[in-house]
Design a protein around this motif. Sequence first.
Motif, mmCIF file in Angstrom:
data_model
loop_
_atom_site.group_PDB
_atom_site.id
_atom_site.type_symbol
_atom_site.label_atom_id
_atom_site.label_comp_id
_atom_site.label_asym_id
_atom_site.label_seq_id
_atom_site.Cartn_x
_atom_site.Cartn_y
_atom_site.Cartn_z
ATOM 1 N N ARG A 434 0.834 -1.212 0.000
ATOM 2 C CA ARG A 434 0.000 0.000 0.000
ATOM 3 C C ARG A 434 0.865 1.256 0.000
ATOM 4 N N ALA A 435 2.020 1.193 0.674
ATOM 5 C CA ALA A 435 2.923 2.348 0.676
ATOM 6 C C ALA A 435 3.469 2.628 -0.721
ATOM 7 N N SER A 436 3.753 1.583 -1.478
ATOM 8 C CA SER A 436 4.243 1.790 -2.850
ATOM 9 C C SER A 436 3.166 2.424 -3.719
ATOM 10 N N ASN A 437 1.912 2.051 -3.512
ATOM 11 C CA ASN A 437 0.828 2.664 -4.271
ATOM 12 C C ASN A 437 0.664 4.141 -3.906
ATOM 13 N N LEU A 438 0.834 4.479 -2.625
ATOM 14 C CA LEU A 438 0.785 5.881 -2.221
ATOM 15 C C LEU A 438 1.948 6.649 -2.838
ATOM 16 N N HIS A 439 3.115 6.038 -2.865
ATOM 17 C CA HIS A 439 4.278 6.651 -3.512
ATOM 18 C C HIS A 439 3.986 6.958 -4.978
ATOM 19 N N LEU A 440 3.252 6.095 -5.627
ATOM 20 C CA LEU A 440 2.894 6.305 -7.029
ATOM 21 C C LEU A 440 1.945 7.485 -7.195
ATOM 22 N N HIS A 441 0.877 7.539 -6.402
ATOM 23 C CA HIS A 441 -0.187 8.523 -6.639
ATOM 24 C C HIS A 441 0.091 9.878 -5.995
ATOM 25 N N LEU A 442 1.124 9.994 -5.158
ATOM 26 C CA LEU A 442 1.478 11.313 -4.634
ATOM 27 C C LEU A 442 1.958 12.258 -5.727
ATOM 28 N N SER A 443 2.271 11.719 -6.883
ATOM 29 C CA SER A 443 2.663 12.569 -8.015
ATOM 30 C C SER A 443 1.510 13.424 -8.513
ATOM 31 N N ALA A 444 0.288 13.172 -8.033
ATOM 32 C CA ALA A 444 -0.859 13.974 -8.465
ATOM 33 C C ALA A 444 -0.705 15.436 -8.076
ATOM 34 N N PHE A 445 0.070 15.729 -7.040
ATOM 35 C CA PHE A 445 0.257 17.119 -6.631
ATOM 36 C C PHE A 445 1.104 17.902 -7.625
ATOM 37 N N PHE A 446 1.739 17.214 -8.567
ATOM 38 C CA PHE A 446 2.495 17.907 -9.610
ATOM 39 C C PHE A 446 1.658 18.149 -10.867
ATOM 40 N N ASP A 447 0.441 17.608 -10.914
ATOM 41 C CA ASP A 447 -0.373 17.716 -12.122
ATOM 42 C C ASP A 447 -0.878 19.134 -12.327
ATOM 43 N N ASN A 448 -1.129 19.446 -13.577
ATOM 44 C CA ASN A 448 -1.688 20.746 -13.947
ATOM 45 C C ASN A 448 -3.183 20.746 -13.664
ATOM 46 N N PRO A 449 -3.701 21.730 -12.904
ATOM 47 C CA PRO A 449 -5.141 21.747 -12.591
ATOM 48 C C PRO A 449 -6.035 21.824 -13.815
#
Length: 709
Positions: A434-449
């Motif tokens: 589950r931690a690896s999946n969180l590591h993956l999706h934390l990149s959403a904060f870099f996305d363009n709104p």
Amino acid sequence: MDSSPGSTDDVEETAEPQEEKKRQPVKRACNECRQQKLRCDVIQEPFTTCSRCRRLKLECKIESNFKRIGKRSRNAEMEREIVELRKQIANANANAAMNQQQQALQQSQVAPGKQDGASISTPVSNAAGVYQTPSGMSADQYMGSREAVASLLDLRSGFDSSNYLRNGNQQFKRIEDVIVVTERVTELFNLFFTFYHPFLPFLDREQSPDEYYSASPLLFWTIISVGARRYQTDPHLLNSLAAPVTRLVWSTLADIPQSYHVVKALCLLCTWPFPTSSTSTDPTFMLCGMMMQVAMQLGLHRPSHAQDFSKFRVELIEAELRDKVRTWAVCNIVAQRVATGYGQPPSTLYDWTLSSSESTDTNFKLPADIKPRLEIEKFCDKITKTLYSNRRDPVGLASDQERSTLISFLSRDFDALEDQLRSENDSITDLYLRASNLHLHLSAFFDNPTAKNYRERLLALHVATANFLEAALNLETHVGPVLSYTPYYVYQMMLAGGFTLLKLCKSFFAAHIDIEYSKNLFNRTIWAIRGISVSNNDLPERLAEVLAQMWRLGGTPIQRSTNNVEVDNSLQLKVRCRMSMSLVFDSVWRWREDAQTKGRNIEAYLKNPTNPDSADSSAASSIAPPRASSSTPGVAGGDPSLAPAPPLPQANLGLPSSVNNGVGGLPSTITGFMEPNYEVFDPLNWLLDGLVDFPYSYTAVQGLEQGIA
């Protein structure tokens, strides 16, 4: 020869000088050179001072009865002198205190009215004059320096075959001023293998503490230190061990070459580092790099070709080969977790040794509890290299156009990995997954709104966060709830999950999630992080307070029933160089700016933790009943600073309470959380000292004008 009349005489004349030469005394070295076992060029007839004594301005002399003094005896003598000096100081202080007390009594007899209600506190010295180490050691567990010196002086009987120092019928291990008796050593080893070892299972539980000490004193003391993290029999032991063990680490690393058992000790230290109050004083990432370098210098990445890394003949033993393969796998697992948790590029090397087929050589087959976790960390490495290793970007971030597609492929890889590990997935392995999946999706904060799938990416992030936090908060093994014993990496990911919930619940996205569930999960996360803290004023305690205050200061969440909520830039990050952990560092940086601007007294907040549900600017209510020392997080009468959390039962060892209340004589108190103590505060610059000095203004990035999101 018989016909030669002078031949016999010639032989006799030739033999006489040789016999005289043999009878000549051997030239002696001077006293100073003999003491150091050095070559000496002193000349006795006529006497000429040797070159070494002339250079060092020493007294050069030769004495027939001179005997060398052993270094151990000299050190023991120095220790005895130190003890005597400490005794004299203690006696002097006691006499001074006695004189002060007598003067106070005389003054009270002269003017009794002025002494009413006053209390005189007189320090009491130890009657035996024995110096006690500053770790709250009891007399039956530890031993004074006088007895230690006495044992050191007896070089023939001071140590037994197990490297234990003996004091009469009692044995103990010692590192500097910290002494641990044999019974405590056994107890701490049982604690380590019962509660901590399942998170990093690569040591042999069948080996005795003596065998670990013989293999590496650093590994022995590291196991003791990890076992002492929640050792309630002596809560001061961990802090007492921190400085001596740290010095032992650096002295061991300076001694080249090392044993590969030193690498094992570094793996443990990077997984459960000593508590610190600031990231600027945390050496974990540096030790992690040294761990990998030492491992490769010893050839752990090529265990079957160890001869290539040694000038001595190496005999290949299958048991040692398997141990080295296992250690190399754990090195990469630890290095990947440290890199992910600290937001840094990994120093891992997933080479043939860790990727070879099991049919090639059975000695390269990894245990069932290590191989799945290695596959998870390989996936984390793939995420880091795919999303945060773009050479065309200043911060290494993949472009907006590429990132959406890359996330899609990585999500499929995660699903495949989850299916692969489903059959042999225990609760701890599932937590790492589950931690690896969180590591993956934390990149959403870099996305363009403005991206079309921006809301979908945030929703996937919220789901990944909730899944990981639920797995962490409900973590339980055969010994019961074990969240408080988890590695530092789990705490770092929980912190990232807490900041994720904070950002999402205080932004426009709150209208798309269950705010009550998220709020409850956030409160439980703060509770758990405070429970993970092992020392006053350490980072888990500080950052849990930051989370609570940022929730209370972030404004009222938008209700889910609200329609037509427009997407804004409130989730954009200013700190962008720390990969998936950029969110944590960005949030802390904003908090520091806000706290410095408003001049908040963090000392008061740490003594009275903030209630995130409170609208008042004060700290938690002081009228709530304090926690008892034996309380458990989540039960009645717990921390008054948070909303009630679901009950978390205390760890149970699976044995009836009548049987020692534990395993191997372990006390029942060690299974609970260590209760935070808010009595002491370190007045230094209190959080992430000098994290970032930005060359641009605070509002230079879009969306930052809203303050703490």
